[in-house]
Motif scaffolding. Structure first.
Motif, mmCIF file in Angstrom:
data_model
loop_
_atom_site.group_PDB
_atom_site.id
_atom_site.type_symbol
_atom_site.label_atom_id
_atom_site.label_comp_id
_atom_site.label_asym_id
_atom_site.label_seq_id
_atom_site.Cartn_x
_atom_site.Cartn_y
_atom_site.Cartn_z
ATOM 1 N N ASP A 140 -59.512 -0.788 33.740
ATOM 2 C CA ASP A 140 -59.867 -0.355 35.118
ATOM 3 C C ASP A 140 -60.658 0.697 35.162
ATOM 4 O O ASP A 140 -61.013 1.395 34.192
ATOM 5 N N TRP A 141 -61.377 0.814 36.275
ATOM 6 C CA TRP A 141 -62.386 1.984 36.442
ATOM 7 C C TRP A 141 -61.715 3.354 36.238
ATOM 8 O O TRP A 141 -60.686 3.440 36.677
ATOM 9 N N ALA A 142 -62.369 4.132 35.308
ATOM 10 C CA ALA A 142 -61.801 5.329 34.979
ATOM 11 C C ALA A 142 -62.959 6.535 35.137
ATOM 12 O O ALA A 142 -63.293 7.282 34.093
ATOM 13 N N TYR A 143 -63.684 6.483 36.227
ATOM 14 C CA TYR A 143 -64.685 7.534 36.451
ATOM 15 C C TYR A 143 -65.047 7.780 38.108
ATOM 16 O O TYR A 143 -64.739 6.936 38.864
ATOM 17 N N GLY A 190 -63.420 9.560 30.864
ATOM 18 C CA GLY A 190 -63.857 10.076 32.227
ATOM 19 C C GLY A 190 -65.372 10.429 32.247
ATOM 20 O O GLY A 190 -65.749 10.755 33.192
#
Length: 353
Positions: free
Chosen positions: A210-213, A342
């Motif tokens: 999943d998106w982590a930013y 991140g």
């Protein structure tokens, strides 16, 4: 267009030389030859199995346009041989629908790769087997040379390549991913004359993340019809414009200006245009198609830098050891756009597996 034609001619010439000759220089008329076909415009490799059963072990994956020796037919499969030296000949079964006995006109999809050993070497060693310890070294192909990629082993760590008249194995890390004769398309790109590259990320089933930013509120998410599709980020609002990278479903983009056909977006430091129809602007966002990759640098340093730009001279924001997991959101020739800890940046594709 001219580069594409020249590359196609070069690949076809290499394929012709792949047909071995006897000691006196004459062709072996007793051998029945076939050509692997996948009948698609995408660079989808054809699987060779250990038996006439799709549930049997995978021997390798072969590109369309590669010559194979036909040994026998069994059920709906054809038993074939690929390679030259007895010690490294690959034998297995390919579905009969993927073998062309006429050797008629076909779209060659075997990528032409450039030798580029960045791990301190000056070239790549050709070997009799996909192993450094248990194989015979045939010689070194220097950096800058081009070889034809015929097939890959199941774990994709070794390639079966052709260099001149020699067919042998070479470790995958010794090549750049750029090629001029690949004719792959996505649902977003009808332009077959556009130059592309041979790296498409992992194939088949793979682990996604999943998106982590952190992203601003005005975001859209890449959502192609198929989970594994990749969407181009174009420099201009045109199919013929330069591609800055190809992005997986689940990639979040900052919307700078939404248009009916094209939307101007930002992904990290990159700004460009994506087709509006392949972006989701409202929750729920689509399922992620972004692969989780692992750093693998075979060099003595055994690590990778997270570059702030897709450039070897660019500043970097961290050094990560082999085995570190990174989220690949997209890729361009030679570079993967990744998220790790991140942070967003770029890593060389040949050092990710």
């Amino acid at each position: 267009m001219m580069k594409r034609i020249l590359a196609w001619v070069m690949a076809l010439a290499l394929l012709i030389t792949a047909v071995p000759a006897l000691a006196d220089g004459t062709a072996d008329d007793a051998v029945v030859w076939g050509v692997v076909r996948n009948y698609t415009k995408q660079a989808v490799r054809v699987k060779m199995y250990s038996d006439a059963d799709v549930n049997s072990d995978l021997v390798c994956e072969v590109y369309s346009g590669v010559f194979v020796r036909i040994l026998e037919e069994k059920d709906s499969f054809v038993k074939v041989e690929l390679g030259q030296a007895p010690a490294q000949v690959l034998t297995g079964y390919i579905p009969g629908a993927n073998i062309d006995k006429t050797q008629g006109e076909l779209t060659v999809q075997t990528p032409v790769l450039t030798v580029r050993n960045t791990a301190g070497g000056t070239g790549i060693t050709l070997r009799s087997l996909p192993s450094n310890q248990e194989s015979i070294a045939y010689g070194v192909v220097p950096n800058g040379s081009q070889v034809l990629l015929l097939a890959v082993v199941p774990d994709q760590s070794w390639y079966l390549v052709q260099s001149g008249g020699m067919v042998a194995y070479a470790a995958r890390y010794g090549f750049s991913w750029y090629t001029e004769n690949d004719q792959s398309n996505t649902a977003e790109q009808p332009d077959e004359d556009k130059q592309e590259h041979a790296f498409y990320g992992p194939s088949g089933n793979y682990v996604t993340g999943d998106w982590a930013y952190m992203t601003p509120d005005n975001v859209a998410v890449v959502n192609n019809p198929k989970q594994a599709e990749r969407l181009h980020l174009r420099k201009e609002a045109s199919y013929s414009a330069e591609s800055l990278g190809r992005y997986y479903n689940g990639t979040r983009v900052e919307v700078l200006e939404k248009g009916q056909d094209w939307t101007f977006v930002r992904i990290g430091i990159l700004e460009g245009y994506m087709r509006t129809e392949y972006l989701d602007f409202e929750y729920p966002f689509p399922v992620s198609g972004m692969p989780v990759m692992e750093i693998y640098n075979p060099g003595v340093l055994a690590n990778m830098k997270l570059r702030l730009e897709p450039n070897m001279e660019a500043a970097y924001d961290g050094v990560y050891k082999n085995g570190t997991k990174v989220l690949m959101i997209g890729f361009a020739p030679g570079w993967a756009h990744v998220i790790v800890d991140g942070k967003m940046g770029f890593m060389r594709t040949e050092f990710l597996k």
